[in-house]
Design a protein around this motif. Structure first.
Motif, PDB file in Angstrom:
ATOM      1  N   PHE A  81      10.887  -0.124  -1.454  1.00 53.29           N
ATOM      2  CA  PHE A  81      11.369   1.166  -0.980  1.00 53.29           C
ATOM      3  C   PHE A  81      10.358   1.811  -0.028  1.00 53.29           C
ATOM      4  CE2 PHE A  81      11.500   5.853  -1.785  1.00 53.29           C
ATOM      5  CZ  PHE A  81      12.705   6.110  -1.168  1.00 53.29           C
ATOM      6  N   LEU A  82       9.072   1.724  -0.371  1.00 56.14           N
ATOM      7  CA  LEU A  82       8.043   2.318   0.489  1.00 56.14           C
ATOM      8  C   LEU A  82       8.011   1.615   1.851  1.00 56.14           C
ATOM      9  CD1 LEU A  82       5.206   2.765  -2.136  1.00 56.14           C
ATOM     10  CD2 LEU A  82       6.662   4.547  -1.151  1.00 56.14           C
ATOM     11  N   ILE A  83       8.129   0.299   1.821  1.00 58.41           N
ATOM     12  CA  ILE A  83       8.139  -0.451   3.089  1.00 58.41           C
ATOM     13  C   ILE A  83       9.359  -0.061   3.911  1.00 58.41           C
ATOM     14  CG2 ILE A  83       8.320  -2.757   4.078  1.00 58.41           C
ATOM     15  CD1 ILE A  83       6.900  -3.646   1.380  1.00 58.41           C
ATOM     16  N   PHE A  84      10.487   0.051   3.230  1.00 52.64           N
ATOM     17  CA  PHE A  84      11.709   0.473   3.891  1.00 52.64           C
ATOM     18  C   PHE A  84      11.496   1.802   4.614  1.00 52.64           C
ATOM     19  CE2 PHE A  84      15.294   3.390   3.524  1.00 52.64           C
ATOM     20  CZ  PHE A  84      16.244   2.743   4.302  1.00 52.64           C
ATOM     21  N   LEU A  85      10.895   2.772   3.893  1.00 54.56           N
ATOM     22  CA  LEU A  85      10.668   4.093   4.488  1.00 54.56           C
ATOM     23  C   LEU A  85       9.781   4.004   5.730  1.00 54.56           C
ATOM     24  CD1 LEU A  85      10.089   6.404   1.405  1.00 54.56           C
ATOM     25  CD2 LEU A  85      11.951   6.533   3.063  1.00 54.56           C
ATOM     26  N   GLY A  86       8.742   3.182   5.623  1.00 55.11           N
ATOM     27  CA  GLY A  86       7.826   3.070   6.744  1.00 55.11           C
ATOM     28  C   GLY A  86       8.471   2.456   7.975  1.00 55.11           C
ATOM     29  N   ALA A  87       9.395   1.509   7.748  1.00 59.08           N
ATOM     30  CA  ALA A  87       9.994   0.795   8.873  1.00 59.08           C
ATOM     31  C   ALA A  87      11.246   1.496   9.406  1.00 59.08           C
ATOM     32  CB  ALA A  87      10.348  -0.636   8.444  1.00 59.08           C
ATOM     33  N   PHE A  88      11.931   2.221   8.537  1.00 60.64           N
ATOM     34  CA  PHE A  88      13.241   2.767   8.874  1.00 60.64           C
ATOM     35  C   PHE A  88      13.193   3.730  10.066  1.00 60.64           C
ATOM     36  CE2 PHE A  88      16.629   5.969   8.000  1.00 60.64           C
ATOM     37  CZ  PHE A  88      17.721   5.137   8.173  1.00 60.64           C
ATOM     38  N   PHE A  89      12.311   4.716  10.014  1.00 61.19           N
ATOM     39  CA  PHE A  89      12.331   5.758  11.040  1.00 61.19           C
ATOM     40  C   PHE A  89      11.969   5.246  12.433  1.00 61.19           C
ATOM     41  CE2 PHE A  89      11.952   8.186   7.059  1.00 61.19           C
ATOM     42  CZ  PHE A  89      13.131   8.895   7.171  1.00 61.19           C
ATOM     43  N   PRO A  90      10.932   4.418  12.561  1.00 57.81           N
ATOM     44  CA  PRO A  90      10.671   3.890  13.919  1.00 57.81           C
ATOM     45  C   PRO A  90      11.854   3.096  14.480  1.00 57.81           C
ATOM     46  CG  PRO A  90       8.865   3.347  12.432  1.00 57.81           C
ATOM     47  CD  PRO A  90       9.911   4.007  11.603  1.00 57.81           C
ATOM     48  N   ILE A  91      12.579   2.398  13.607  1.00 60.83           N
ATOM     49  CA  ILE A  91      13.730   1.619  14.092  1.00 60.83           C
ATOM     50  C   ILE A  91      14.829   2.554  14.578  1.00 60.83           C
ATOM     51  CG2 ILE A  91      15.571   0.049  13.382  1.00 60.83           C
ATOM     52  CD1 ILE A  91      13.574  -1.329  11.543  1.00 60.83           C
ATOM     53  N   VAL A  92      15.125   3.574  13.763  1.00 61.61           N
ATOM     54  CA  VAL A  92      16.182   4.522  14.146  1.00 61.61           C
ATOM     55  C   VAL A  92      15.837   5.201  15.471  1.00 61.61           C
ATOM     56  CG1 VAL A  92      17.336   6.678  13.533  1.00 61.61           C
ATOM     57  CG2 VAL A  92      16.893   4.957  11.775  1.00 61.61           C
ATOM     58  N   VAL A  93      14.607   5.678  15.560  1.00 65.43           N
ATOM     59  CA  VAL A  93      14.212   6.412  16.759  1.00 65.43           C
ATOM     60  C   VAL A  93      14.252   5.513  17.998  1.00 65.43           C
ATOM     61  CG1 VAL A  93      12.288   7.606  17.873  1.00 65.43           C
ATOM     62  CG2 VAL A  93      12.871   8.117  15.492  1.00 65.43           C
ATOM     63  N   ALA A  94      13.787   4.262  17.856  1.00 64.06           N
ATOM     64  CA  ALA A  94      13.791   3.352  19.011  1.00 64.06           C
ATOM     65  C   ALA A  94      15.220   3.018  19.446  1.00 64.06           C
ATOM     66  CB  ALA A  94      13.032   2.069  18.671  1.00 64.06           C
ATOM     67  N   CYS A  95      16.099   2.792  18.477  1.00 66.09           N
ATOM     68  CA  CYS A  95      17.485   2.462  18.828  1.00 66.09           C
ATOM     69  C   CYS A  95      18.174   3.639  19.502  1.00 66.09           C
ATOM     70  CB  CYS A  95      18.286   2.083  17.583  1.00 66.09           C
ATOM     71  SG  CYS A  95      17.861   0.482  16.956  1.00 66.09           S
ATOM     72  N   ALA A  96      17.999   4.819  18.920  1.00 72.38           N
ATOM     73  CA  ALA A  96      18.647   5.999  19.508  1.00 72.38           C
ATOM     74  C   ALA A  96      18.133   6.226  20.924  1.00 72.38           C
ATOM     75  CB  ALA A  96      18.393   7.227  18.632  1.00 72.38           C
ATOM     76  N   GLY A  97      16.820   6.109  21.096  1.00 71.27           N
ATOM     77  CA  GLY A  97      16.248   6.290  22.429  1.00 71.27           C
ATOM     78  C   GLY A  97      16.734   5.233  23.398  1.00 71.27           C
ATOM     79  N   GLY A  98      16.792   3.988  22.919  1.00 68.65           N
ATOM     80  CA  GLY A  98      17.261   2.899  23.777  1.00 68.65           C
ATOM     81  C   GLY A  98      18.684   3.130  24.243  1.00 68.65           C
ATOM     82  N   VAL A  99      19.541   3.562  23.319  1.00 70.76           N
ATOM     83  CA  VAL A  99      20.945   3.757  23.674  1.00 70.76           C
ATOM     84  C   VAL A  99      21.121   4.939  24.618  1.00 70.76           C
ATOM     85  CG1 VAL A  99      23.194   4.437  22.762  1.00 70.76           C
ATOM     86  CG2 VAL A  99      21.861   2.659  21.623  1.00 70.76           C
ATOM     87  N   SER A 100      20.452   6.047  24.325  1.00 71.55           N
ATOM     88  CA  SER A 100      20.668   7.206  25.202  1.00 71.55           C
ATOM     89  C   SER A 100      20.019   6.985  26.564  1.00 71.55           C
ATOM     90  CB  SER A 100      20.182   8.501  24.543  1.00 71.55           C
ATOM     91  OG  SER A 100      18.821   8.382  24.224  1.00 71.55           O
ATOM     92  N   GLY A 101      19.101   6.019  26.643  1.00 71.67           N
ATOM     93  CA  GLY A 101      18.480   5.736  27.927  1.00 71.67           C
ATOM     94  C   GLY A 101      19.224   4.713  28.777  1.00 71.67           C
ATOM     95  N   VAL A 102      20.354   4.219  28.290  1.00 73.81           N
ATOM     96  CA  VAL A 102      21.112   3.230  29.068  1.00 73.81           C
ATOM     97  C   VAL A 102      21.630   3.899  30.354  1.00 73.81           C
ATOM     98  CG1 VAL A 102      23.196   1.817  29.124  1.00 73.81           C
ATOM     99  CG2 VAL A 102      21.776   1.863  27.078  1.00 73.81           C
ATOM    100  N   PRO A 103      21.342   3.312  31.521  1.00 73.05           N
ATOM    101  CA  PRO A 103      21.731   3.953  32.767  1.00 73.05           C
ATOM    102  C   PRO A 103      23.228   4.259  32.847  1.00 73.05           C
ATOM    103  CG  PRO A 103      20.313   2.082  33.211  1.00 73.05           C
ATOM    104  CD  PRO A 103      20.611   2.064  31.744  1.00 73.05           C
ATOM    105  N   VAL A 104      23.524   5.419  33.418  1.00 77.70           N
ATOM    106  CA  VAL A 104      24.918   5.847  33.568  1.00 77.70           C
ATOM    107  C   VAL A 104      25.742   4.777  34.294  1.00 77.70           C
ATOM    108  CG1 VAL A 104      26.398   7.579  34.641  1.00 77.70           C
ATOM    109  CG2 VAL A 104      24.245   8.257  33.617  1.00 77.70           C
ATOM    110  N   ILE A 105      25.112   4.104  35.253  1.00 81.12           N
ATOM    111  CA  ILE A 105      25.844   3.104  36.042  1.00 81.12           C
ATOM    112  C   ILE A 105      26.418   2.010  35.149  1.00 81.12           C
ATOM    113  CG2 ILE A 105      25.501   1.239  37.708  1.00 81.12           C
ATOM    114  CD1 ILE A 105      23.926   3.009  39.405  1.00 81.12           C
ATOM    115  N   TYR A 106      25.661   1.577  34.134  1.00 79.53           N
ATOM    116  CA  TYR A 106      26.175   0.532  33.247  1.00 79.53           C
ATOM    117  C   TYR A 106      27.409   1.014  32.489  1.00 79.53           C
ATOM    118  CZ  TYR A 106      21.664  -1.852  33.939  1.00 79.53           C
ATOM    119  OH  TYR A 106      20.568  -2.471  34.468  1.00 79.53           O
ATOM    120  N   ARG A 107      27.333   2.255  32.004  1.00 78.86           N
ATOM    121  CA  ARG A 107      28.484   2.774  31.258  1.00 78.86           C
ATOM    122  C   ARG A 107      29.697   2.926  32.164  1.00 78.86           C
ATOM    123  NH1 ARG A 107      26.535   6.679  26.679  1.00 78.86           N
ATOM    124  NH2 ARG A 107      24.355   6.100  26.517  1.00 78.86           N
ATOM    125  N   ARG A 108      29.413   3.414  33.386  1.00 80.06           N
ATOM    126  CA  ARG A 108      30.533   3.586  34.323  1.00 80.06           C
ATOM    127  C   ARG A 108      31.167   2.248  34.638  1.00 80.06           C
ATOM    128  NH1 ARG A 108      29.086   8.493  38.471  1.00 80.06           N
ATOM    129  NH2 ARG A 108      29.509  10.075  36.873  1.00 80.06           N
TER     130      ARG A 108
END
Ligand SMILES: Nc1ncnc2c1ncn2[C@@H]1O[C@H](COP(=O)(O)OP(=O)(O)OP(=O)(O)O)[C@@H](O)[C@H]1O
Ligand SMILES: [Mg+2]
Lengths: 261, 260
Positions: free
Chosen positions: B129-156
């Motif tokens: 559980f402790l390892i999960f906690l340590g790894a969980f937040f960096p993964i969530v933050v990186a994924c969210a940042g990666g997705v919101s940073g996808v260039p508008v052109i790709y989505r269009r």
């Protein structure tokens, strides 16, 4: 074939119609008008260039035509049908960064045609790879292609969808002068072979005079149609002929007027 | 790109080797000249390491630590990637969840130890559980940042080609964000390896972390303490090196800077 380009618009059926299209961006509660009552008919198979000063609203105009943005007032129709959203029958080619870097040349071209059977897909990929002269690069990833090759790839990906309208937003703007000249003649060759309606935004007056049946000159923001200039020279156009130079000078003069308006 | 600055092959091995030898020498002679009775010399650490290997303790401990990391990190990735994708995709969701995430993220997993023990008791689950906690937040933050940073052109482009939202996510947004997601996973794996050692010192009685604390407590065997520490470092390095190989996969290589 080439003679067809000079058929007057009135004798063709209108492919795309814009009626009193205005558009404004909302920013910080303020409304920034970008397009001002644009009305324009574009014929089936016609090659139209749009020129205008930087920031006047050329890309916005294309985005409204393609259905990425909804006009604030007025309407856009294609084949008599109002445009409300982007449509795979009308494909946009962007100036830069338009191809997907995680897919190979082949993967990019088949991106939009995954619904076809494998055989058909392969055939279409092969056809357009050849058309844009990317043979031998089918399995190459975009970071390993030159800027010109990437743009050709984007054009091939668009054409593979078999669109009836192609929107090109300064597709060769980021390329060097020599590549640009070559890309122009390739685009003309493709257009003459496949006869799609092409709406092409450019900064470059020479590019417009070499390519277009008609050139739409926009004013500075908010963009109004300042002038529509017909170029009735058959292809291939001799860029040192007096007729060509006359058109070029006329256009430059109109743009000079447009830019000061 | 770096043909000019590229070191020749012998240099690539020679300099790191020289550094290692010098460090070992510094270690050896500072132990010798300071006359310390507590801190072990390189030679006694080596004997300690061999002793651990011979009694098979080390292998069992390594396996336990790796298993905990695999479960904790695996769960964090399994839950964190989808959550991150959703947060990056729907700005409204991001607004709802982001404050909570930003509040929980800076809390060290070590601070969760009492709660982990209350929830799961002493044992594997608490450590995982402790390892999960340590790894969980960096993964969530990186994924969210990666997705919101996808260039508008790709989505269009994706919309233009007639893709439905689920297809856009799977065929465009995910691959476009994948390099960022891999960076997040790599950081999270590093954190997981840090956390497992700490968790094993308190919550369980096996694993490399336990080996460190146990070697000290039962007989002040600092040679074994340092041997276990070295092992932790080596395995951490191996994990990171293995993970970096993923960056070489053709469909993500474009997202890593040294490709340009
Ligand atoms: N998302 C936006 N929000 C607010 N204003 C915008 C937005 N996009 C563009 N604009 C504004 O609208 C105007 C027209 O932009 P547009 O990109 O259509 O110009 P353009 O003619 O294509 O310019 P360029 O020749 O430099 O490409 C610009 O003045 C720009 O500042
Ligand atoms: Mg533009």
């Amino acid at each position: 074939m080439a003679a067809e380009a000079t058929i007057p618009l009135s004798s063709r059926k209108a492919k795309l119609q814009m009626r009193d299209v205005s558009f404004a961006f909302e920013r910080d509660g303020k409304s920034i008008p970008v397009l001002d009552k644009i009305s324009l008919d574009i014929g089936d198979g016609e090659f139209v260039c749009v020129v205008g000063p930087s920031g006047c609203g050329k890309s916005t105009l294309l985005n409204v035509m393609a259905g990425f943005l909804s006009p604030t007032t007025g309407m856009v129709a294609i084949n008599g049908e109002t445009v409300r959203r982007p449509d795979p029958r009308r494909i946009m080619v962007f100036q830069d960064h338009g191809v997907f870097p995680w897919l190979t040349v082949e993967g990019n071209i088949e991106f939009g045609i995954s619904g076809l059977s494998t055989a058909e897909r392969k055939e279409r990929v092969a056809h357009y790879v050849q058309m844009v002269r990317l043979q031998g690069f089918e399995h190459t990833y975009p970071p390993d292609l030159s800027g010109g090759m990437k743009q050709r790839l984007q054009v091939a990906r668009a054409l593979a969808m078999n669109p009836d309208v192609l929107y090109l937003d300064e597709p060769f703007g980021a390329l060097d002068a020599i590549t640009r000249v070559m890309m122009r003649s390739e685009l003309l060759r493709i257009w003459q072979a496949e006869r799609r309606t092409i709406i092409f935004v450019t900064h470059d007056v020479d590019e417009a005079v070499q390519l277009a049946d008609r050139i739409v000159v926009l004013s500075s923001r908010p963009a109004r149609i300042q002038d529509v200039h017909s170029v009735d020279i058959p292809h291939p156009r001799n860029i040192s002929s007096s007729g060509y130079l006359q058109h070029r000078d006329d256009l430059l003069q109109k743009i000079g007027l447009a830019y000061s308006a | 790109m770096t043909t000019l600055a590229k070191p020749s092959v012998w240099e690539k091995f020679f300099w790191p080797l020289l550094t290692a030898v010098l460090l070992l020498a510094a270690w050896k002679y500072s132990v010798k000249w300071s006359g310390t009775q507590v801190f072990p010399s390189p030679a006694s650490v080596e004997t300690g390491m061999l002793e651990l290997l011979r009694h098979h303790v080390l292998w069992a401990d390594i396996a336990d630590s790796l298993r905990r990391v695999a479960f904790g990190f695996g769960t964090a990735a399994l839950l964190g990637i989808p959550l991150g994708l959703v947060l990056g995709w729907y700005p409204a969701m991001h607004q709802v969840f982001n404050p909570v995430i930003q509040l929980l993220r800076p809390i060290s997993p070590i601070a969760w130890i009492p709660i982990a023990i209350v929830l799961f008791g002493i044992g594997d689950h608490a450590a995982t559980f402790l390892i999960f906690l340590g790894a969980f937040f960096p993964i969530v933050v990186a994924c969210a940042g990666g997705v919101s940073g996808v260039p508008v052109i790709y989505r269009r482009t994706a919309r233009n080609f007639g893709l439905r939202p689920a297809q856009i996510l799977a065929r465009v947004v995910f691959p476009a964000a994948l390099p960022q997601i891999l960076i997040g996973l790599r950081i999270a794996l590093g954190i997981a390896w840090l956390v497992v050692v700490a968790a094993e010192m308190i919550a369980v009685d096996s694993g490399l972390g336990f080996l460190v604390i146990d070697s000290r407590n039962s007989g002040k065997r600092y040679d074994l303490v340092v041997a276990a520490m070295l092992m932790i470092g080596l395995i951490g390095l191996a994990l990171d090196t293995a993970f970096r190989r993923l960056e070489k996969i053709r469909s993500v290589r474009w997202g890593f800077r040294d490709e340009y």
